[in-house]
Write a protein that holds these residues in place. Structure first.
Motif, short mmCIF file in Angstrom:
data_model
loop_
_atom_site.label_atom_id
_atom_site.label_comp_id
_atom_site.label_asym_id
_atom_site.label_seq_id
_atom_site.Cartn_x
_atom_site.Cartn_y
_atom_site.Cartn_z
N ALA A 1 61.07 45.77 12.39
CA ALA A 1 62.38 46.09 12.97
C ALA A 1 62.86 44.97 13.89
CB ALA A 1 62.27 47.40 13.75
N GLU A 2 61.95 44.42 14.66
CA GLU A 2 62.30 43.33 15.57
C GLU A 2 62.70 42.07 14.80
OE1 GLU A 2 62.44 43.52 18.89
OE2 GLU A 2 63.03 41.41 19.09
N PHE A 3 61.88 41.75 13.81
CA PHE A 3 62.14 40.52 13.03
C PHE A 3 63.49 40.57 12.31
CE2 PHE A 3 57.70 38.52 12.08
CZ PHE A 3 57.49 38.41 13.43
N LEU A 4 63.77 41.73 11.72
CA LEU A 4 65.01 41.83 10.93
C LEU A 4 66.20 42.29 11.76
CD1 LEU A 4 63.77 43.26 7.52
CD2 LEU A 4 64.23 40.92 8.13
N GLY A 5 65.97 42.47 13.05
CA GLY A 5 67.07 42.83 13.94
C GLY A 5 67.61 44.22 13.67
N ILE A 6 66.74 45.15 13.25
CA ILE A 6 67.18 46.52 12.97
C ILE A 6 67.42 47.24 14.29
CG2 ILE A 6 66.50 48.73 11.95
CD1 ILE A 6 64.71 46.96 10.07
N ASP A 7 68.48 48.01 14.30
CA ASP A 7 68.85 48.74 15.51
C ASP A 7 67.71 49.69 15.91
OD1 ASP A 7 70.06 49.93 17.60
OD2 ASP A 7 71.64 50.93 16.43
N GLN A 8 67.12 49.43 17.06
CA GLN A 8 65.98 50.23 17.51
C GLN A 8 66.36 51.68 17.83
OE1 GLN A 8 62.64 49.03 18.27
NE2 GLN A 8 63.15 47.17 17.16
N SER A 9 67.63 51.89 18.16
CA SER A 9 68.01 53.25 18.55
C SER A 9 67.88 54.23 17.38
CB SER A 9 69.45 53.26 19.10
OG SER A 9 70.33 52.80 18.10
N THR A 10 68.04 53.71 16.17
CA THR A 10 67.89 54.57 14.98
C THR A 10 66.47 55.09 14.92
OG1 THR A 10 69.24 52.89 13.94
CG2 THR A 10 68.43 54.64 12.52
N LEU A 11 65.52 54.16 15.13
CA LEU A 11 64.12 54.55 15.08
C LEU A 11 63.76 55.47 16.24
CD1 LEU A 11 62.56 51.06 14.21
CD2 LEU A 11 62.95 52.95 12.65
N GLN A 12 64.41 55.19 17.38
CA GLN A 12 64.17 56.00 18.58
C GLN A 12 64.57 57.46 18.32
OE1 GLN A 12 66.05 54.02 21.82
NE2 GLN A 12 64.70 54.93 23.34
N LEU A 13 65.74 57.58 17.68
CA LEU A 13 66.26 58.90 17.37
C LEU A 13 65.33 59.62 16.39
CD1 LEU A 13 68.83 60.63 17.97
CD2 LEU A 13 69.75 59.81 15.79
N ALA A 14 64.89 58.87 15.42
CA ALA A 14 63.97 59.45 14.42
C ALA A 14 62.70 59.94 15.09
CB ALA A 14 63.63 58.40 13.36
N ASP A 15 62.26 59.20 16.08
CA ASP A 15 61.08 59.58 16.85
C ASP A 15 61.28 60.91 17.56
OD1 ASP A 15 59.13 57.82 16.38
OD2 ASP A 15 59.51 56.52 18.10
N GLN A 16 62.44 61.00 18.19
CA GLN A 16 62.74 62.22 18.96
C GLN A 16 62.82 63.43 18.03
OE1 GLN A 16 66.26 60.81 20.89
NE2 GLN A 16 65.16 60.17 22.74
N GLN A 17 63.42 63.20 16.84
CA GLN A 17 63.54 64.30 15.88
C GLN A 17 62.16 64.75 15.38
OE1 GLN A 17 66.18 62.53 13.05
NE2 GLN A 17 68.02 63.24 14.09
N ASN A 18 61.24 63.81 15.39
CA ASN A 18 59.88 64.13 14.94
C ASN A 18 59.01 64.66 16.09
OD1 ASN A 18 60.28 63.43 12.28
ND2 ASN A 18 59.78 61.29 12.64
N GLY A 19 59.62 64.95 17.20
CA GLY A 19 58.88 65.51 18.32
C GLY A 19 58.34 64.46 19.28
N GLY A 20 58.68 63.21 19.05
CA GLY A 20 58.20 62.15 19.93
C GLY A 20 59.07 62.05 21.17
N VAL A 21 58.64 61.22 22.07
CA VAL A 21 59.39 61.08 23.32
C VAL A 21 60.52 60.07 23.18
CG1 VAL A 21 57.57 61.82 24.89
CG2 VAL A 21 57.67 59.45 24.15
N GLY A 22 60.46 59.32 22.13
CA GLY A 22 61.58 58.44 21.82
C GLY A 22 61.58 57.09 22.51
#
Lengths: 313, 289
Positions: free
Chosen positions: B235-256
């Motif tokens: 994600a860092e290398f390709l410049g992918i928006d981290q907030s998308t992954l953050q949101l996915a984390d939260q939806q999966n019960g993670g702290v985000g």
């Protein structure tokens, strides 16, 4: 005669197993045979001579140089050790070519070297066949091809005649003798005296990692022949064969193993090996197998060990 | 035919140097692996994204489309967490184990071939084979995109960092799995144990790291997971928006709250370096009994 290999108080162990124990000997040029039963330390000694493994104690020199990790020296050595079937997917030529490249041969010289090595081993016609389809004898010959592709000065062969059919055995024996005629040197190992005897003039006798005796084939044979041998024979008409062989007084006993195999015990193996082919030829017997048993060789070596101890006391 | 009748004489020509021998070993390893039907199947699977790009008629590609194509390729290679270890295991598992099992060390080291060259040849063979389903398709996709789109070449030059980033990521991936599988291959005599070992490491690292993370709510434990670290770096290398992954984390019960990709990079480079040194030491001291 020049010394090609010198072993000085060499010992090698793997974990708690002592493979070679304080071995000291000089190998002169020509063909030398390492003889000993399984576990005598033959292969380990050959690997130390080649510099594949280093001794734990003592010193090995080949042409006056330490062979361990010595790349220049390795160019002068070709080896045949036991190996698995990893290369079965390759053709004979491909295999020899790959090994030639790993020895650093250049393209044109590589072509010539591969062609010559295949012809020497009588495999040129079969060069495009996959190794998977090679017989045991052909496999042994292709291993010799890869060992000589880079024109070594010394050829090291570990059990080169083991399990071969008579034709392949004869071919490789001739090849070994031709090698010597070229002024090159060869060291081979075997656990069968008659295999070594057929090609080598000098023998190093090893037992349990120790040097038992070293010298000319005649001297070693005299030592070994003092001890009775047990020889296994598998033949088509065993009863008739026994009837014939018991006529000779050098036969101590004959024991049947099964319907066509028997163990012959002889006080004089030299005479047995002279008479045996005559009987087979005269009576038209078909021999499937004939050879000294490992137990017999082991007994011979144990006897020689005791004899050496008694002499030194 | 006897030696004499061929006019046998000692050859005194020049011989190639070390690099040539390493290349010969690389060549051998590549051909050997290619003789396996499973390697061919896995490589074909890896090339599916390339085939799709070839087959799907794309006439208009936006700049975002170029980004997406690259992201799809790289994520395909990494997100299938089973696939890459299989490929690495299949190719690398037997590299050293098979040599040990078949007593090939004598065959290699009786020749003027140094152990370092042997290791370089093995690593080189692995790298070439692993680049076939990763680095090469990335280049081809990039070229195909240029050929098929109406965008100017300048856009592609501007976006060429994507290709570089993808390559860098693949190199990291190859180095990580290569170091792991080569070490495993050097300690076993049967290649299948190396494959199982590699799987176990990947799955266990993921399982344990996630359990610790969920139990403690501490993000730092996620660094124990190989797959998490790889995705994080990607994600860092390709410049992918981290907030998308953050949101996915939260939806999966993670702290985000995501762990820095640079920490993941340090972990991956650290593991790779450590395993490489271990493998090197192991191979340099390895003896055939």
């Amino acid at each position: 005669m020049r010394t090609i290999v010198r072993l000085e108080n060499v010992s090698k162990w793997f974990g708690e197993v002592v493979a070679v124990n304080n071995l000291t000997c000089d190998l002169k040029g020509g063909i030398t045979g390492f003889l000993g039963p399984n576990g005598a330390g033959k292969t380990t000694t050959l690997k130390m001579i080649n510099g594949i493994i280093a001794p734990n104690l003592g010193r090995v020199t080949v042409f006056g140089e330490d062979p361990w990790d010595n790349m220049e020296l390795r160019k002068k050595i070709g080896v045949v050790f036991e190996m698995g079937n990893l290369y079965d997917w390759m053709t004979g030529e491909d295999f020899v070519r790959t090994m030639g490249r790993l020895s650093g041969l250049r393209s044109e010289d590589l072509d010539k070297g591969v062609e010559r090595a295949l012809k020497i081993a009588n495999l040129y016609e079969a060069k495009n066949r996959r190794l998977k389809g090679y017989s045991h004898g052909m496999r042994q010959k292709i291993k010799i091809s890869q060992a000589i592709v880079h024109d070594p000065q010394i050829l090291i062969l570990d059990e080169p005649l083991g399990g071969l059919d008579p034709i392949s055995r004869r071919y490789i024996s001739d090849l070994i003798r031709d090698w010597e005629k070229e002024g090159k040197d060869l060291i081979m190992s075997s656990h069968v005296l008659h295999e070594v005897e057929a090609v080598a003039k000098k023998i190093v006798l090893l037992f349990q990692g120790k040097l038992l005796a070293q010298g000319s084939i005649e001297a070693i044979r005299r030592l070994i022949d003092e001890r009775p041998h047990t020889i296994k024979v598998k033949i088509d008409k065993p009863k008739e064969f026994v009837k014939e062989i018991l006529e000779y007084d050098f036969i101590s006993s004959v024991v049947f193993l099964d319907k066509d195999s028997l163990i012959v015990r002889t006080k004089n193996p030299e005479e047995f090996y002279t008479v045996f082919p005559q009987i087979v030829a005269n009576k038209g017997f078909e021999v499937e197998f004939m050879g000294v048993t490992d137990e017999s060789l082991e007994a011979v070596f144990k006897y020689l060990t005791m004899r050496t101890k008694r002499t030194s006391m | 035919m006897s030696i004499e009748s061929l006019g046998y004489k000692e050859w005194e020509g020049q011989k190639h140097g070390r690099f040539y021998k390493v290349l010969s070993l690389v060549d051998y390893e590549v051909r050997h692996a290619w003789s396996s039907i499973w390697v061919k199947i896995l490589i074909i699977i890896a090339w599916l994204p390339v085939l799709i790009i070839f087959l799907v008629p794309v006439t208009e590609i936006s700049e975002e489309g170029v980004d997406r194509a690259f992201y799809n390729l790289v994520s395909f290679t990494t997100s299938i967490t089973i696939w890459l270890p299989i490929m690495a295991g299949l190719i690398g598992g037997g590299l050293i184990a098979n040599d040990k099992n078949n007593k090939m060390f004598s065959m290699y080291f009786s020749r003027p071939l140094r152990r370092e060259d042997y290791i370089a040849g093995k690593v080189g063979g692995f790298a070439v084979l692993m680049s076939i389903p990763t680095i090469v398709p990335a280049l081809i996709i990039y070229i195909v995109l240029i050929g098929k789109s109406d965008l100017s070449l300048l856009v592609f030059i501007k976006k060429s960092w994507l290709l570089g980033a993808a390559w860098l990521y693949f190199i990291l991936l190859i180095a990580l799995f290569g170091s792991l599988v080569l070490f495993l291959s050097s300690v076993v005599t049967d290649s299948k144990y190396a494959v199982v070992g590699l799987f176990t490491i990947v799955i266990l690292s993921d399982l344990i790291a996630n359990l610790l993370w969920l139990a403690s709510d501490n993000e730092i434990y996620r660094l124990g997971s190989l797959t998490f670290n790889l995705e994080n770096i990607l994600a860092e290398f390709l410049g992918i928006d981290q907030s998308t992954l953050q949101l996915a984390d939260q939806q999966n019960g993670g702290v985000g709250g995501l762990v820095s990709a640079w920490k993941s990079l340090v972990v991956i480079v650290g593991i790779t370096s450590f395993m490489s040194v271990l493998t090197l030491l192991r191979l340099l001291s390895l003896e055939e009994e």
